[in-house]
Design an enzyme around this catalytic site. Structure first.
Site, short mmCIF file in Angstrom:
data_model
loop_
_atom_site.label_atom_id
_atom_site.label_comp_id
_atom_site.label_asym_id
_atom_site.label_seq_id
_atom_site.Cartn_x
_atom_site.Cartn_y
_atom_site.Cartn_z
N HIS A 1 -10.68 -5.60 8.70
CA HIS A 1 -11.43 -5.66 7.48
C HIS A 1 -12.83 -4.71 7.70
CE1 HIS A 1 -8.95 -8.96 6.64
NE2 HIS A 1 -9.53 -9.13 5.54
N GLU B 1 0.73 -1.29 0.06
CA GLU B 1 0.05 0.03 0.05
C GLU B 1 0.84 1.24 -0.02
OE1 GLU B 1 -2.50 -3.37 1.06
OE2 GLU B 1 -0.49 -2.45 1.93
#
Length: 370
Positions: free
Chosen positions: A163, A94
Site C-alpha cells: 500500500h 487490474e
C-alpha cells in the site's frame, strides 16, 4: 451488474441528452469563487470533472471509483454528475482494467483509470509495458493510446506493504510512457488536465500523503490558464519548477518528497544556509534545463526521494546532473532516499522515509570549505 459501456461513437457526440444537459448545467452554474483553500484531492477531482465536462470521450473507471468515490474519495461525485456510463466500478482485476482501457483508447475514448494503491498495479504491469507503452510505436504512429493511469503511491499514511510502494522507477524505465507526479494543489489540477489532454499514455503518480494537504488556489484562474494553453498549443508539461530559490546548494525532489525538501530548506535558513528547492514535477519527460541551471548556480546538490536508492529515479537524476554539470560541481552529488529494504511496518516508516535531519546531514557533507 456490469456497467453499460459508452461506445466510441456515443463518446464523440451521441451521449444521452440527459447526461449532456446535466454536464452543461453544471458547467454553467459553476460559481467563480476566486482563491480558496482546497485539498489536493479536491483539485484532482475538479480536474477530472472539468475534463469530462469539456470532452464526452473522457471517462473514469476502476475499483470502487463509482458511488463510493474511490478509497481516497478522489472520484467523489463523478458518477452522480455524469452517470454510470462515464464513471463506473470495475471487477477487482487490474489487468482487465488496463486491457479494457487499451481497447477503449484504440476506439476513440480517453480513459482515466485508477489503480487503487501503488502495488495493486503490478498485476497490470504486463498490459502497461507490452501494450500501453508500445502501441503507438508498434503501429508506426497510426494508433494513439490517450490513457491516464492514476496511481496513488508512496508512504506517509501509516499503511502496510503493498500500500506504500514508490513504483515510479518501473514506469520511468519503460519507453513510451510519460510519468507525472504533482506535489502541490495547483499542480494537481494543472498536470492532470494536461495528462488527460495528452495523446500519449501517462502514469499519473499521486502522493497519497499529500491528498489532504491544503493551499489557496484559484480554480477559475487555473481553468483559464488551461484554456489559454490549449488555444496556444502550449503547456507546463515536462517542466520542473523552482519551489524555493537559494544560492548555496540545490535540493532536487519530486512528489511526496517536495514538502520535506522545503522543510529542510527552511531549517537550513535558520542556520544561515540558503538552499534552492527544485520540484521535478515531470519524471518523464525530464527537465534537464531547469534542474541543471540551478546546480550550475549553486555548485552542490542533494537528490531526495522516498523510493529505494539503488537503480532508482534518484540515481538517474544524479547521473544526468553529473554529466551536464561536472565542471560546476564543488562536491559529489548526494542522495537521500528510502532504504533498500521492503517498505516497513507503520510504526517504523518514519525511520525509512527521508526526513529533514537526513537531508541536512547530506547537505553538511557537501565538502564545505568553512
Amino acid at each position: 451488474m456490469s456497467p453499460t459501456i459508452t461506445t466510441s461513437s456515443e463518446a464523440n457526440g451521441n451521449v444521452s441528452a440527459a447526461t449532456a444537459r446535466a454536464a452543461a448545467k453544471a458547467a454553467v452554474e459553476a460559481e467563480k469563487t476566486g482563491p480558496q483553500s482546497i485539498t489536493l484531492a479536491k483539485a484532482l477531482n475538479t480536474a477530472m470533472a472539468d475534463a469530462m465536462h469539456a470532452d464526452p470521450s473522457v471517462l473514469v473507471f476502476g475499483e470502487d471509483v463509482g458511488m463510493l468515490g474511490g478509497v481516497f474519495r478522489i472520484t467523489d461525485g463523478l458518477t452522480k454528475t455524469f452517470g454510470k456510463n462515464r464513471c463506473f466500478d470495475t471487477p477487482l482485476a487490474e489487468s482487465g482494467i488496463v486491457g479494457m482501457a487499451v481497447g477503449m483508447a484504440m476506439n476513440g475514448m480517453r480513459p482515466v483509470i485508477e489503480m487503487q494503491f501503488d502495488a495493486f498495479a503490478y498485476p497490470a504491469f504486463e498490459q502497461i509495458v507490452s501494450h500501453v507503452a508500445k502501441m503507438h510505436n508498434r503501429t508506426k504512429g497510426t494508433v494513439k493510446l490517450p490513457i491516464v493511469i492514476r496511481v496513488p503511491y508512496a508512504g506517509g499514511i501509516g499503511g502496510v506493504e503493498h500500500h506504500c510502494d514508490s513504483s515510479e522507477a518501473y514506469y520511468a524505465h519503460t519507453a513510451g510512457l510519460k510519468v507525472f507526479t504533482p506535489a502541490t494543489v495547483a499542480d494537481g489540477y494543472r498536470m492532470l488536465r494536461e495528462a488527460i489532454d495528452s495523446d500519449d499514455p501517462v502514469m499519473f503518480m499521486e502522493p497519497k500523503k499529500l491528498y489532504w494537504s491544503k493551499d489557496q488556489v484559484d480554480l477559475d484562474a487555473l481553468r483559464a490558464e488551461h484554456a489559454e494553453n490549449t488555444e496556444r498549443g502550449t503547456s507546463s508539461e515536462g517542466r520542473a519548477a523552482v519551489a524555493r530559490p537559494g544560492t548555496d546548494a540545490t535540493l532536487i525532489a519530486y512528489g511526496p518528497s517536495v514538502p520535506t525538501a522545503l522543510a529542510a530548506a527552511a531549517a537550513a535558513a535558520e542556520e544561515g544556509r540558503s538552499l534552492e528547492v527544485i520540484d521535478v514535477r515531470s519524471i518523464v519527460p525530464f527537465d534537464d534545463e531547469t534542474v541543471c541551471a540551478s546546480v550550475r548556480k549553486t555548485g552542490r546538490a542533494v537528490v531526495i526521494a522516498e523510493a529505494h536508492g539503488f537503480a532508482s529515479v534518484a540515481s538517474e537524476i544524479v547521473a544526468r546532473v553529473q554529466e551536464r554539470c561536472f565542471h560546476h560541481l564543488a562536491a559529489p552529488i548526494r542522495r537521500v532516499t528510502g532504504f533498500d529494504v521492503p517498505y516497513p511496518a507503520p510504526k517504523l516508516e518514519h525511520y525509512y522515509l527521508p526526513g529533514v535531519d537526513r537531508i541536512l546531514d547530506a547537505v553538511d557533507d557537501l565538502q564545505w570549505e568553512d
